[in-house]
Write an enzyme that holds these catalytic residues in place. Structure first.
Site, PDB file in Angstrom:
ATOM      1  N   CYS A 382       4.342   2.353   7.978  1.00 58.88           N
ATOM      2  CA  CYS A 382       3.245   2.829   8.600  1.00 58.88           C
ATOM      3  C   CYS A 382       2.430   1.618   8.442  1.00 58.88           C
ATOM      4  CB  CYS A 382       2.319   4.021   8.266  1.00 58.88           C
ATOM      5  SG  CYS A 382       1.663   4.984   9.650  1.00 58.88           S
ATOM      6  N   HIS A 508       7.115   7.810   8.820  1.00 58.73           N
ATOM      7  CA  HIS A 508       7.370   8.104   7.247  1.00 58.73           C
ATOM      8  C   HIS A 508       8.757   8.702   6.863  1.00 58.73           C
ATOM      9  CE1 HIS A 508       2.984   7.353   6.351  1.00 58.73           C
ATOM     10  NE2 HIS A 508       2.832   7.519   7.604  1.00 58.73           N
ATOM     11  N   GLU A 510      10.081   8.646   4.159  1.00 60.30           N
ATOM     12  CA  GLU A 510      10.048   9.173   2.926  1.00 60.30           C
ATOM     13  C   GLU A 510       9.993  10.853   2.949  1.00 60.30           C
ATOM     14  OE1 GLU A 510       7.562   7.319   4.277  1.00 60.30           O
ATOM     15  OE2 GLU A 510       5.646   7.965   3.615  1.00 60.30           O
TER      16      GLU A 510
HETATM   17  N1  GLN Z   1      -4.190   3.454   8.936  1.00 59.20           N
HETATM   18  C1  GLN Z   1      -2.697   3.431   9.918  1.00 59.20           C
HETATM   19  C2  GLN Z   1      -3.205   4.245  11.152  1.00 59.20           C
HETATM   20  O1  GLN Z   1      -3.846   5.272  11.116  1.00 59.20           O
HETATM   21  C3  GLN Z   1      -1.808   3.717   8.888  1.00 59.20           C
HETATM   22  C4  GLN Z   1      -1.559   5.118   8.650  1.00 59.20           C
HETATM   23  C5  GLN Z   1      -0.520   5.278   7.578  1.00 59.20           C
HETATM   24  O2  GLN Z   1       0.038   4.270   7.067  1.00 59.20           O
HETATM   25  N2  GLN Z   1      -0.203   6.501   7.562  1.00 59.20           N
HETATM   26  O3  GLN Z   1      -2.500   3.858  12.006  1.00 59.20           O
END
Ligand code: GLN
Length: 546
Positions: A382, A508, A510
């Site tokens: 992310c 994600h 994970e």
């Molecule tokens: N802050 C980033 C976004 O909103 C990544 C979010 C995250 O790592 N879950 O896109």
């Protein structure tokens, strides 16, 4: 009609109610019952999505896009099932429902009160998952500690459910602490007696008491707890500190927690639990063949709960590769051009963590540059993926002011940009791109090799994305987009094919890693780190360092 188990906590928080609940669920599942778990949290936030990780640890996202408590992650990892919005309820959500109904006129003419309106809504939700015929047993974990003002309506709801349902349909488990006083060399039962007394005053009496303890409970102590807390002696369960959370189901099996619970339900016909896969997994984590070090680069590393699912995924992937994964926490805020090489000198792979906001991002970018230039296996999740895009733009495409509009709204080169659908969003809670989305993988890519398919679906939680206006430029210079959302064209995966293992994902992975099905990306990342480690050891041997 399902049977209901309620798990409450006494004496102190952080006793591991989630692990005990998940362990019981695992044992019941292994005996052939269909089980689900839910968590009721006593805070006013509608969900934990707006909470800082320092406050509440990781926010766990379900398939259906609910932002939930991290205990749901334990439930999924232990049981290999999907949970949903219905599995996590907060006081805030209960009040929101009741207040909305009040505005619609559902209670017209009546004074809306904690009892019966709030407690009725709690009861409705506590019983909901058991009504569809899908589950034999529903386990409900109550957040907080008995005696807290805010958990009173939950305890009152349990009391009413206990009164309304047949005796053999409800089992209440109280998890408590038996402190060991070193000076007196004694385990003390008084706090437990007080905690059970306090719960009994509210009308709920436990059927089973699970005692967290550093020292074994003698039979005399069990008897004492049973006598003064008014439960059967075999219903006093010892829960010693375990070396791994994955040991706890076997510990609870030895103590017969599941059998005592089934006895309370009047169920006598059940099979021996099938825990072969679980035991094989435990053997692998207990007896690894080698050891590797992974640098976890993030800004919340002081608080291990902030990266719970990532850390558990390392354990699952380590078992698959028969290696012990030692995680070296590296605070991104303190990485500088001068110390980056020193900080990363011992890592065999690097995971750059998810996150929000500006703090620590330049450190992440420096670390990614180091990994890219030194062929260290790199895995970005992310925000970690977004930072790898910015790093590549600045240092390879030579766009020195490349940035994300999250950190710099007016950057002339927004290589990471707010998603179109997000631009009109005003409310902060539950409005990110959340939950499971499909992703199409390009043939011949590293991602295809890892997943062994070109169609996957993974869970998301973000507002920003790779800016496709720059895609051609990236691809022409060595960073490829290899995973796309089939409906919107959003880039979900980036890779650097010239590097031995360099992959960033917008989602994600994970969140979907379980004991039975470790996340493929983690498994292959750990495998790549193992290769890196072996090569480095061989090189050191050659030059006579080891
Ligand atoms: N802050 C980033 C976004 O909103 C990544 C979010 C995250 O790592 N879950 O896109």
């Amino acid at each position: 009609m399902a049977k209901y188990v309620f798990v409450t906590g006494g004496v102190t928080s952080s006793l591991g109610k989630g692990i005990i609940a998940a362990s019981l669920a695992k044992l019941l599942q292994a005996r052939g019952f269909s089980v689900t778990i839910q968590k009721f949290d006593p805070y006013i936030n509608v969900d934990p999505g707006t909470l800082n990780p320092y406050e509440h640890g990781e926010c766990y996202v379900t398939e259906d896009g609910a932002e939930t408590d991290l205990d749901l992650g334990h439930y999924e990892r232990f049981l290999n099932i999907h949970t949903s919005q219905a599995n996590n309820v907060t006081t805030g959500r209960i009040y929101q429902t009741v207040i909305n109904k009040e505005r619609e006129g559902a209670y017209l003419g009546k004074t809306v009160q904690v009892v019966p309106h709030i407690t009725d809504e709690i009861k409705r939700r506590m019983l909901l998952l058991g009504r569809g015929g899908e589950y034999d047993i529903v386990i409900t974990e109550i957040g907080g500690t008995i005696g807290d003002i805010e958990s009173l309506p939950f305890v009152e709801a349990i009391r009413q459910i206990q009164w309304e349902l047949p005796d053999e349909d409800v089992c209440v488990i109280h998890l408590t602490l038996i402190p060991y006083l070193r000076a007196a060399k004694e385990l003390k039962t008084k706090p437990t007696q007080h905690s059970v007394k306090m719960m009994s005053e509210t009308g709920v009496h436990p059927d089973i008491i699970v005692c967290r303890t550093e020292e074994p409970l003698t039979n005399d102590l069990k008897r004492k707890i049973a006598l003064f807390c008014n439960v059967k002696q075999n219903a006093v369960i010892e829960a010693m500190d375990a070396s791994s959370i994955y040991e706890v189901p076997l510990e609870m099996l030895r103590e017969k927690l599941d059998v005592i619970c089934l006895n309370k339900f009047g169920i006598t016909d059940f099979k021996e639990p099938n825990l072969d896969k679980w035991k094989a997994f435990l053997d692998k984590i207990k007896y690894p063949k080698s050891k590797i070090t992974i640098g976890l680069i993030g800004k919340y590393i002081e608080l291990q709960d902030a990266y719970k699912s990532i850390l558990e995924s390392f354990i699952h992937a380590g078992a698959m590769n028969e290696v012990k994964v030692v995680v070296q926490n590296i605070h991104s805020e303190f990485i500088t051009p001068e110390n980056v090489a020193e900080k990363l000198q011992n890592v065999d792979g690097m995971l750059v963590a998810p996150g929000f906001g500006e703090r620590g991002i330049e450190g992440k970018i420096l670390a990614i540059k180091y990994a890219r230039e030194n062929n260290i296996p790199f895995f970005g999740i992310c925000l970690g993926m977004q930072m790898s895009v910015i790093e590549f733009a600045r240092n390879v495409l030579n766009i020195k002011d490349a940035h994300s509009t999250e950190m710099n709204k007016n950057t002339p080169n927004p290589v990471v940009n707010m998603m179109e659908e997000q631009k009109k969003v005003k409310l902060m809670g539950g409005t990110m791109r959340l939950g499971s989305y499909p992703c199409e993988i390009k043939e011949g890519s590293l991602a295809e090799k890892i997943y062994r398919t070109t169609h996957i679906s993974e869970r998301h939680r973000h507002r920003y994305e790779f800016n496709n206006d720059y895609l051609e430029q990236f691809e022409a210079n060595g960073m490829k987009a290899t995973g796309f959302n089939p409906d919107t064209g959003l880039v979900e995966i980036v890779e650097v094919p010239a590097h031995p293992f360099f992959i960033g994902v917008q989602y994600h992975p994970e969140l979907k890693s379980t004991v039975e099905n470790p996340a493929p990306l983690f498994v292959d990342f750990i495998a790549a780190a193992k290769v890196f480690n072996e090569k480095r050891t061989a090189q050191k041997k050659e030059v006579g360092v080891v």
